[in-house]
Design a protein around this motif. Structure first.
Motif, short mmCIF file in Angstrom:
data_model
loop_
_atom_site.label_atom_id
_atom_site.label_comp_id
_atom_site.label_asym_id
_atom_site.label_seq_id
_atom_site.Cartn_x
_atom_site.Cartn_y
_atom_site.Cartn_z
N LYS A 72 3.38 10.62 -9.29
CA LYS A 72 2.55 10.98 -10.62
C LYS A 72 1.71 12.12 -10.24
CE LYS A 72 2.03 6.19 -12.31
NZ LYS A 72 1.12 5.31 -13.06
N GLY A 73 1.43 12.55 -9.21
CA GLY A 73 0.49 13.62 -8.81
C GLY A 73 -0.91 13.20 -8.85
N SER A 74 -1.03 11.84 -8.85
CA SER A 74 -2.51 11.54 -8.70
C SER A 74 -2.94 10.89 -7.53
CB SER A 74 -2.75 10.45 -9.99
OG SER A 74 -2.11 9.27 -9.75
N LEU A 75 -2.56 11.35 -6.40
CA LEU A 75 -2.98 10.84 -5.18
C LEU A 75 -4.01 11.68 -4.75
CD1 LEU A 75 -2.08 8.64 -2.85
CD2 LEU A 75 -0.97 10.62 -1.77
N VAL A 76 -5.17 11.09 -4.53
CA VAL A 76 -6.50 11.64 -4.21
C VAL A 76 -7.21 10.72 -3.31
CG1 VAL A 76 -8.81 12.35 -5.33
CG2 VAL A 76 -6.72 12.56 -6.75
N ASP A 77 -7.70 11.48 -2.24
CA ASP A 77 -8.58 10.69 -1.38
C ASP A 77 -9.79 10.01 -1.94
OD1 ASP A 77 -9.87 9.76 1.10
OD2 ASP A 77 -9.73 11.61 2.08
N GLN A 78 -9.87 8.76 -1.89
CA GLN A 78 -11.19 7.99 -2.63
C GLN A 78 -11.98 7.41 -1.90
OE1 GLN A 78 -9.10 5.08 -5.04
NE2 GLN A 78 -8.22 6.57 -6.49
N ARG A 79 -12.06 7.94 -0.36
CA ARG A 79 -13.38 7.60 0.38
C ARG A 79 -14.28 8.15 0.06
NH1 ARG A 79 -10.34 9.30 5.73
NH2 ARG A 79 -9.81 11.12 4.58
N LYS A 80 -15.47 7.76 0.24
CA LYS A 80 -16.87 8.27 -0.03
C LYS A 80 -17.09 9.64 0.66
CE LYS A 80 -19.19 3.72 -0.92
NZ LYS A 80 -20.17 2.80 -0.75
N SER A 81 -16.89 9.56 1.94
CA SER A 81 -16.91 10.75 2.58
C SER A 81 -15.93 11.79 2.46
CB SER A 81 -16.74 10.45 4.48
OG SER A 81 -15.37 10.03 4.72
N ALA A 82 -14.83 11.57 1.84
CA ALA A 82 -13.98 12.70 1.29
C ALA A 82 -14.40 13.35 0.30
CB ALA A 82 -12.93 12.11 0.73
N ALA A 83 -15.31 13.07 -0.55
CA ALA A 83 -16.00 13.80 -1.80
C ALA A 83 -16.99 14.94 -1.26
CB ALA A 83 -16.52 12.95 -2.74
N GLN A 84 -17.52 14.54 0.08
CA GLN A 84 -18.69 15.48 0.69
C GLN A 84 -18.04 16.52 1.18
OE1 GLN A 84 -20.90 12.72 2.60
NE2 GLN A 84 -21.65 11.63 0.67
N LEU A 85 -18.01 17.58 0.92
CA LEU A 85 -17.71 18.76 1.58
C LEU A 85 -18.87 19.32 2.16
CD1 LEU A 85 -15.22 20.30 -0.75
CD2 LEU A 85 -14.57 19.01 0.93
N ARG A 86 -19.11 19.27 3.49
CA ARG A 86 -20.36 19.67 4.04
C ARG A 86 -20.16 21.08 4.57
NH1 ARG A 86 -19.13 14.60 6.55
NH2 ARG A 86 -20.74 12.90 5.59
N THR A 96 0.87 -1.17 -0.08
CA THR A 96 0.35 0.10 0.01
C THR A 96 0.85 1.20 -0.06
OG1 THR A 96 -1.82 -1.03 1.25
CG2 THR A 96 -1.72 1.17 1.37
N LEU A 97 1.89 1.22 0.80
CA LEU A 97 2.93 2.51 0.95
C LEU A 97 3.54 2.65 -0.58
CD1 LEU A 97 4.14 4.44 2.65
CD2 LEU A 97 5.85 2.94 3.09
N GLN A 98 3.85 1.65 -1.16
CA GLN A 98 4.42 1.49 -2.39
C GLN A 98 3.40 2.22 -3.42
OE1 GLN A 98 5.70 -2.31 -3.18
NE2 GLN A 98 7.59 -2.31 -2.23
N ARG A 99 2.11 1.80 -3.34
CA ARG A 99 1.18 2.20 -4.49
C ARG A 99 1.03 4.09 -4.02
NH1 ARG A 99 -1.84 -2.22 -3.25
NH2 ARG A 99 -2.89 -1.17 -2.08
N TRP A 100 0.88 4.41 -2.89
CA TRP A 100 0.72 5.52 -2.29
C TRP A 100 1.81 6.60 -2.82
CZ3 TRP A 100 -1.00 5.27 3.19
CH2 TRP A 100 -2.42 4.54 3.28
N ASP A 101 3.15 5.94 -2.71
CA ASP A 101 4.41 6.65 -3.22
C ASP A 101 4.40 6.87 -4.62
OD1 ASP A 101 6.84 7.93 -2.63
OD2 ASP A 101 7.77 5.95 -3.34
N LYS A 102 3.89 5.70 -5.41
CA LYS A 102 3.89 5.91 -6.93
C LYS A 102 2.88 6.75 -7.24
CE LYS A 102 3.66 3.13 -11.00
NZ LYS A 102 3.50 1.35 -11.59
N ALA A 103 1.85 7.08 -6.73
CA ALA A 103 0.73 7.99 -6.88
C ALA A 103 1.04 9.43 -6.67
CB ALA A 103 -0.66 7.43 -6.27
N LEU A 104 1.85 9.24 -5.54
CA LEU A 104 2.24 10.93 -5.29
C LEU A 104 3.20 11.23 -6.05
CD1 LEU A 104 2.15 12.96 -2.85
CD2 LEU A 104 3.89 11.61 -1.86
#
Length: 83
Positions: free
Chosen positions: A13-27, A3-11
């Motif tokens: 590339k600049g494509s590290l985005v929070d993909q949790r369902k609750s993250a998209a909801q800016l209340r 998981t850490l390796q995937r996050w590092d690779k995504a970081l």
């Protein structure tokens, strides 16, 4: 470790985005004070008759006059943010 390796690779590339369902909801709070209401609180607290009083006394005095702008805690928060 993988998981850490995937996050590092995504970081990299600049494509590290929070993909949790609750993250998209800016209340936003429906009962949030407007800029006008916040300014009204500051104006009242800076009036000569209220200048020496804490919000715990200002809010009840205004309530006795039939005026409600914000709660005591909101008065404190607005004053703290204004410095």
């Amino acid at each position: 470790m993988r998981t850490l390796q995937r996050w590092d690779k995504a970081l990299q590339k600049g494509s590290l985005v929070d993909q949790r369902k609750s993250a998209a909801q800016l209340r936003t709070r429906d009962n949030k004070l407007s800029a006008e209401e916040r300014q009204k609180v500051l104006n009242i607290c800076n009036q000569s008759e209220y200048r020496s009083l804490p919000p715990s006394q200002i809010a009840p005095i205004l309530a006795d006059q039939g005026i409600y702008i914000a709660s005591k805690s909101s008065f404190y928060r607005i004053l703290r943010e204004a410095g």
